[in-house]
Design a protein around this motif. Structure first.
Motif, PDB file in Angstrom:
ATOM      1  N   ARG A 238      -1.314 -16.125  23.225  1.00  0.00           N
ATOM      2  CA  ARG A 238      -1.300 -15.667  24.616  1.00  0.00           C
ATOM      3  C   ARG A 238      -2.661 -15.860  25.279  1.00  0.00           C
ATOM      4  O   ARG A 238      -2.749 -16.359  26.397  1.00  0.00           O
ATOM      5  N   ALA A 239      -3.714 -15.443  24.587  1.00  0.00           N
ATOM      6  CA  ALA A 239      -5.060 -15.539  25.155  1.00  0.00           C
ATOM      7  C   ALA A 239      -5.450 -16.986  25.455  1.00  0.00           C
ATOM      8  O   ALA A 239      -6.090 -17.262  26.467  1.00  0.00           O
ATOM      9  N   GLN A 240      -5.046 -17.900  24.581  1.00  0.00           N
ATOM     10  CA  GLN A 240      -5.403 -19.312  24.738  1.00  0.00           C
ATOM     11  C   GLN A 240      -4.741 -19.935  25.966  1.00  0.00           C
ATOM     12  O   GLN A 240      -5.338 -20.779  26.637  1.00  0.00           O
ATOM     13  N   PHE A 241      -3.493 -19.534  26.259  1.00  0.00           N
ATOM     14  CA  PHE A 241      -2.720 -20.223  27.294  1.00  0.00           C
ATOM     15  C   PHE A 241      -2.342 -19.354  28.493  1.00  0.00           C
ATOM     16  O   PHE A 241      -1.570 -19.795  29.344  1.00  0.00           O
ATOM     17  N   GLU A 242      -2.887 -18.158  28.602  1.00  0.00           N
ATOM     18  CA  GLU A 242      -2.494 -17.269  29.693  1.00  0.00           C
ATOM     19  C   GLU A 242      -2.904 -17.774  31.067  1.00  0.00           C
ATOM     20  O   GLU A 242      -2.344 -17.362  32.075  1.00  0.00           O
ATOM     21  N   LYS A 243      -3.861 -18.690  31.142  1.00  0.00           N
ATOM     22  CA  LYS A 243      -4.277 -19.238  32.441  1.00  0.00           C
ATOM     23  C   LYS A 243      -3.206 -20.153  33.037  1.00  0.00           C
ATOM     24  O   LYS A 243      -3.264 -20.469  34.220  1.00  0.00           O
ATOM     25  N   CYS A 244      -2.237 -20.569  32.230  1.00  0.00           N
ATOM     26  CA  CYS A 244      -1.146 -21.419  32.735  1.00  0.00           C
ATOM     27  C   CYS A 244      -0.183 -20.617  33.598  1.00  0.00           C
ATOM     28  O   CYS A 244       0.482 -21.168  34.472  1.00  0.00           O
ATOM     29  N   GLY A 245      -0.059 -19.333  33.324  1.00  0.00           N
ATOM     30  CA  GLY A 245       0.882 -18.484  34.050  1.00  0.00           C
ATOM     31  C   GLY A 245       1.256 -17.273  33.212  1.00  0.00           C
ATOM     32  O   GLY A 245       0.712 -17.053  32.128  1.00  0.00           O
ATOM     33  N   ARG A 246       2.216 -16.509  33.706  1.00  0.00           N
ATOM     34  CA  ARG A 246       2.629 -15.291  33.007  1.00  0.00           C
ATOM     35  C   ARG A 246       3.498 -15.641  31.808  1.00  0.00           C
ATOM     36  O   ARG A 246       4.557 -16.242  31.953  1.00  0.00           O
ATOM     37  N   ILE A 247       3.044 -15.252  30.628  1.00  0.00           N
ATOM     38  CA  ILE A 247       3.787 -15.509  29.395  1.00  0.00           C
ATOM     39  C   ILE A 247       4.698 -14.317  29.145  1.00  0.00           C
ATOM     40  O   ILE A 247       4.231 -13.195  28.940  1.00  0.00           O
ATOM     41  N   VAL A 248       5.996 -14.565  29.172  1.00  0.00           N
ATOM     42  CA  VAL A 248       6.996 -13.520  28.976  1.00  0.00           C
ATOM     43  C   VAL A 248       7.131 -13.182  27.501  1.00  0.00           C
ATOM     44  O   VAL A 248       7.287 -12.027  27.121  1.00  0.00           O
ATOM     45  N   ARG A 249       7.037 -14.219  26.661  1.00  0.00           N
ATOM     46  CA  ARG A 249       7.219 -14.034  25.222  1.00  0.00           C
ATOM     47  C   ARG A 249       6.399 -15.076  24.468  1.00  0.00           C
ATOM     48  O   ARG A 249       6.360 -16.238  24.853  1.00  0.00           O
ATOM     49  N   ALA A 250       5.744 -14.642  23.399  1.00  0.00           N
ATOM     50  CA  ALA A 250       5.001 -15.553  22.523  1.00  0.00           C
ATOM     51  C   ALA A 250       5.420 -15.261  21.092  1.00  0.00           C
ATOM     52  O   ALA A 250       5.472 -14.104  20.684  1.00  0.00           O
ATOM     53  N   ARG A 251       5.748 -16.309  20.355  1.00  0.00           N
ATOM     54  CA  ARG A 251       6.161 -16.152  18.958  1.00  0.00           C
ATOM     55  C   ARG A 251       5.426 -17.178  18.110  1.00  0.00           C
ATOM     56  O   ARG A 251       5.328 -18.341  18.480  1.00  0.00           O
ATOM     57  N   VAL A 252       4.939 -16.731  16.960  1.00  0.00           N
ATOM     58  CA  VAL A 252       4.275 -17.613  16.004  1.00  0.00           C
ATOM     59  C   VAL A 252       5.062 -17.535  14.709  1.00  0.00           C
ATOM     60  O   VAL A 252       5.363 -16.436  14.228  1.00  0.00           O
ATOM     61  N   ALA A 253       5.423 -18.687  14.148  1.00  0.00           N
ATOM     62  CA  ALA A 253       6.137 -18.714  12.866  1.00  0.00           C
ATOM     63  C   ALA A 253       5.145 -18.353  11.764  1.00  0.00           C
ATOM     64  O   ALA A 253       4.061 -18.923  11.690  1.00  0.00           O
TER      65      ALA A 253
ATOM     66  N   LYS B 234       9.585 -22.273  35.269  1.00  0.00           N
ATOM     67  CA  LYS B 234       9.422 -23.606  34.679  1.00  0.00           C
ATOM     68  C   LYS B 234       8.204 -24.356  35.220  1.00  0.00           C
ATOM     69  O   LYS B 234       7.685 -25.235  34.557  1.00  0.00           O
ATOM     70  N   THR B 235       7.711 -23.987  36.386  1.00  0.00           N
ATOM     71  CA  THR B 235       6.494 -24.605  36.908  1.00  0.00           C
ATOM     72  C   THR B 235       5.302 -24.277  36.015  1.00  0.00           C
ATOM     73  O   THR B 235       4.480 -25.141  35.709  1.00  0.00           O
ATOM     74  N   GLU B 236       5.225 -23.040  35.565  1.00  0.00           N
ATOM     75  CA  GLU B 236       4.145 -22.636  34.672  1.00  0.00           C
ATOM     76  C   GLU B 236       4.263 -23.337  33.319  1.00  0.00           C
ATOM     77  O   GLU B 236       3.266 -23.760  32.746  1.00  0.00           O
ATOM     78  N   ALA B 237       5.492 -23.474  32.823  1.00  0.00           N
ATOM     79  CA  ALA B 237       5.711 -24.177  31.550  1.00  0.00           C
ATOM     80  C   ALA B 237       5.286 -25.637  31.678  1.00  0.00           C
ATOM     81  O   ALA B 237       4.619 -26.175  30.792  1.00  0.00           O
ATOM     82  N   ARG B 238       5.643 -26.273  32.771  1.00  0.00           N
ATOM     83  CA  ARG B 238       5.236 -27.662  33.002  1.00  0.00           C
ATOM     84  C   ARG B 238       3.726 -27.789  33.098  1.00  0.00           C
ATOM     85  O   ARG B 238       3.135 -28.731  32.580  1.00  0.00           O
ATOM     86  N   ARG B 239       3.091 -26.840  33.759  1.00  0.00           N
ATOM     87  CA  ARG B 239       1.632 -26.857  33.881  1.00  0.00           C
ATOM     88  C   ARG B 239       0.979 -26.764  32.502  1.00  0.00           C
ATOM     89  O   ARG B 239       0.015 -27.474  32.214  1.00  0.00           O
ATOM     90  N   CYS B 240       1.512 -25.920  31.651  1.00  0.00           N
ATOM     91  CA  CYS B 240       0.958 -25.770  30.304  1.00  0.00           C
ATOM     92  C   CYS B 240       1.055 -27.090  29.538  1.00  0.00           C
ATOM     93  O   CYS B 240       0.083 -27.523  28.920  1.00  0.00           O
ATOM     94  N   VAL B 241       2.210 -27.739  29.592  1.00  0.00           N
ATOM     95  CA  VAL B 241       2.399 -29.015  28.880  1.00  0.00           C
ATOM     96  C   VAL B 241       1.503 -30.092  29.474  1.00  0.00           C
ATOM     97  O   VAL B 241       0.865 -30.856  28.754  1.00  0.00           O
ATOM     98  N   ARG B 242       1.411 -30.140  30.779  1.00  0.00           N
ATOM     99  CA  ARG B 242       0.662 -31.200  31.456  1.00  0.00           C
ATOM    100  C   ARG B 242      -0.854 -31.009  31.345  1.00  0.00           C
ATOM    101  O   ARG B 242      -1.584 -31.961  31.084  1.00  0.00           O
ATOM    102  N   GLU B 243      -1.347 -29.785  31.506  1.00  0.00           N
ATOM    103  CA  GLU B 243      -2.786 -29.573  31.618  1.00  0.00           C
ATOM    104  C   GLU B 243      -3.470 -29.076  30.347  1.00  0.00           C
ATOM    105  O   GLU B 243      -4.692 -29.113  30.272  1.00  0.00           O
ATOM    106  N   TYR B 244      -2.711 -28.622  29.372  1.00  0.00           N
ATOM    107  CA  TYR B 244      -3.350 -28.020  28.198  1.00  0.00           C
ATOM    108  C   TYR B 244      -3.204 -28.857  26.937  1.00  0.00           C
ATOM    109  O   TYR B 244      -3.422 -28.368  25.840  1.00  0.00           O
ATOM    110  N   ASN B 245      -2.881 -30.109  27.050  1.00  0.00           N
ATOM    111  CA  ASN B 245      -2.820 -31.009  25.897  1.00  0.00           C
ATOM    112  C   ASN B 245      -4.081 -31.843  25.792  1.00  0.00           C
ATOM    113  O   ASN B 245      -4.047 -33.003  25.415  1.00  0.00           O
ATOM    114  N   GLU B 246      -5.216 -31.269  26.161  1.00  0.00           N
ATOM    115  CA  GLU B 246      -6.474 -31.992  26.089  1.00  0.00           C
ATOM    116  C   GLU B 246      -7.589 -31.049  25.663  1.00  0.00           C
ATOM    117  O   GLU B 246      -7.517 -29.842  25.872  1.00  0.00           O
ATOM    118  N   HIS B 247      -8.602 -31.633  25.042  1.00  0.00           N
ATOM    119  CA  HIS B 247      -9.760 -30.863  24.596  1.00  0.00           C
ATOM    120  C   HIS B 247     -10.567 -30.450  25.814  1.00  0.00           C
ATOM    121  O   HIS B 247     -10.699 -31.231  26.739  1.00  0.00           O
TER     122      HIS B 247
END
Length: 122
Positions: A30-45, A64-77
């Motif tokens: 959650r802390a790593q990706f919360e800037k993308c938007g409101r995270i309703v649920r986070a699960r780690v296997a 889904k806009t926030e989900a798209r933003r996470c995929v688009r903007e957070y796949n980089e160092h």
């Protein structure tokens, strides 16, 4: 459109995160990706025996806009860098029972990294 975590089909608000470090938990995710938007649920296997992260998890965003933003903007160092590993974020897809599981990591059959999560054919 608002996404709901109890949908039976693939949720357009859910993202799949792989290559997580073994130290990762829901709070860290959650802390790593919360800037993308409101995270309703986070699960780690997690491994049943050790309680360590198995290397992947899921996050459901409020839309889904926030989900798209996470995929688009957070796949980089450095945005996807977590404890020495670069996480990879994709949109979650329905599981396919006919798909064969991955047998090795991207380093190939000769990988001997101690933090490798994949089975090795020894």
């Amino acid at each position: 459109p608002v996404c709901h975590p109890d949908m039976t089909e693939v949720d357009p608000c859910e993202v799949y995160v792989r290559y997580l470090p073994r130290t990762c938990d829901e709070a860290r995710l959650r802390a790593q990706f919360e800037k993308c938007g409101r995270i309703v649920r986070a699960r780690v296997a997690k491994d049943r025996d050790t309680g360590e992260c198995k290397g992947y998890g899921f996050m459901t965003f409020s839309n889904k806009t926030e989900a798209r933003r996470c995929v688009r903007e957070y796949n980089e160092h450095p945005r996807n860098y977590m404890d020495g590993k670069h996480a990879v974020i994709t949109h979650a897809t329905a599981s396919n029972p006919n798909k064969r599981p991955v047998a090795m990591c991207s380093f190939g059959v000769h990988c001997r990294r101690s933090d490798c999560h994949f089975r090795r054919p020894d």
